[in-house]
Design a protein around this motif. Structure first.
Motif, short mmCIF file in Angstrom:
data_model
loop_
_atom_site.label_atom_id
_atom_site.label_comp_id
_atom_site.label_asym_id
_atom_site.label_seq_id
_atom_site.Cartn_x
_atom_site.Cartn_y
_atom_site.Cartn_z
N ALA A 63 -13.80 -0.38 3.41
CA ALA A 63 -12.78 0.67 3.28
C ALA A 63 -11.39 0.05 3.14
O ALA A 63 -11.10 -1.01 3.70
N GLU A 64 -10.54 0.76 2.41
CA GLU A 64 -9.13 0.38 2.34
C GLU A 64 -8.44 0.97 3.56
O GLU A 64 -8.95 1.90 4.19
N THR A 65 -7.27 0.43 3.89
CA THR A 65 -6.50 0.96 5.01
C THR A 65 -5.08 1.26 4.58
O THR A 65 -4.53 0.59 3.70
N ARG A 66 -4.52 2.29 5.20
CA ARG A 66 -3.10 2.63 5.02
C ARG A 66 -2.54 2.88 6.40
O ARG A 66 -3.21 3.47 7.26
N PHE A 67 -1.31 2.47 6.61
CA PHE A 67 -0.64 2.66 7.89
C PHE A 67 0.63 3.46 7.64
O PHE A 67 1.57 2.96 7.02
N PHE A 68 0.61 4.71 8.08
CA PHE A 68 1.73 5.62 7.83
C PHE A 68 2.28 6.18 9.14
O PHE A 68 1.54 6.33 10.12
N THR A 69 3.56 6.57 9.10
CA THR A 69 4.10 7.36 10.20
C THR A 69 3.47 8.74 10.13
O THR A 69 2.89 9.12 9.10
N LEU A 70 3.59 9.50 11.20
CA LEU A 70 3.07 10.87 11.18
C LEU A 70 3.76 11.67 10.07
O LEU A 70 3.11 12.39 9.31
#
Length: 164
Positions: A63-70
């Protein structure tokens, strides 16, 4: 939020203090068939060290990952491509509530690990809550979200509404 075919393909949202770790990054991701893990967490979105550790685990599932703020998650989730099978991971019930109140179409909220800390009481052996967590659960349930505790995919789901 647009309706119908334009909705993001959110397979599951999970509350887990640890965010991506072996259980989330491999077991859950593979069982769900997710190809994108979105970590919606303000602190982690700007911590490259935490991100790189989590990406190593997630890569083993493909899987790819993304890290975002809410806030960023709320703003861009409806731009997800239909081919993206999304698994959202948050640290707290409050984060999930913020996403739902912001219009993210979360239908199921899986509660994984919520560690003990001062002022928290046990709902079961892996989930400890305080009054804020209980309030967040109640509001999520009122918003039509199916909130349940399930450590591993094969485990029986415990409805949070029966425990609070």
């Amino acid at each position: 939020m647009k309706a119908g075919l334009d909705m993001p393909n959110i397979l599951l949202t999970r509350v887990d203090n640890r965010l991506i770790h072996g259980q989330v990054g491999v077991t859950w991701t593979k069982t769900l068939g997710a190809n994108l893990i979105v970590v919606a967490d303000d602190e982690t979105s700007s911590n490259e060290m935490m991100q790189s550790l989590m990406q190593v685990t997630a890569k083993s599932s493909g899987a790819e990952t993304r890290f975002f703020t809410l806030e960023k998650t709320i703003k861009i989730i409806d731009k997800a491509a239909p081919r993206q099978k999304i698994f959202i991971v948050v640290k707290t019930p409050h984060s999930a509530r913020v996403l739902v109140e912001g219009g993210v179409p979360i239908k199921e909220l899986n509660i994984g690990n919520m560690h003990f800390s001062d002022g928290k009481r046990a709902l079961n052996k892996k989930v400890y809550v305080d009054d804020q967590d209980v309030e967040d659960f109640k509001i999520l349930i009122e918003n039509g979200v199916n909130v349940y505790i399930q450590d591993l995919p094969g485990d029986v789901k415990e409805q949070v509404s029966h425990l609070i």
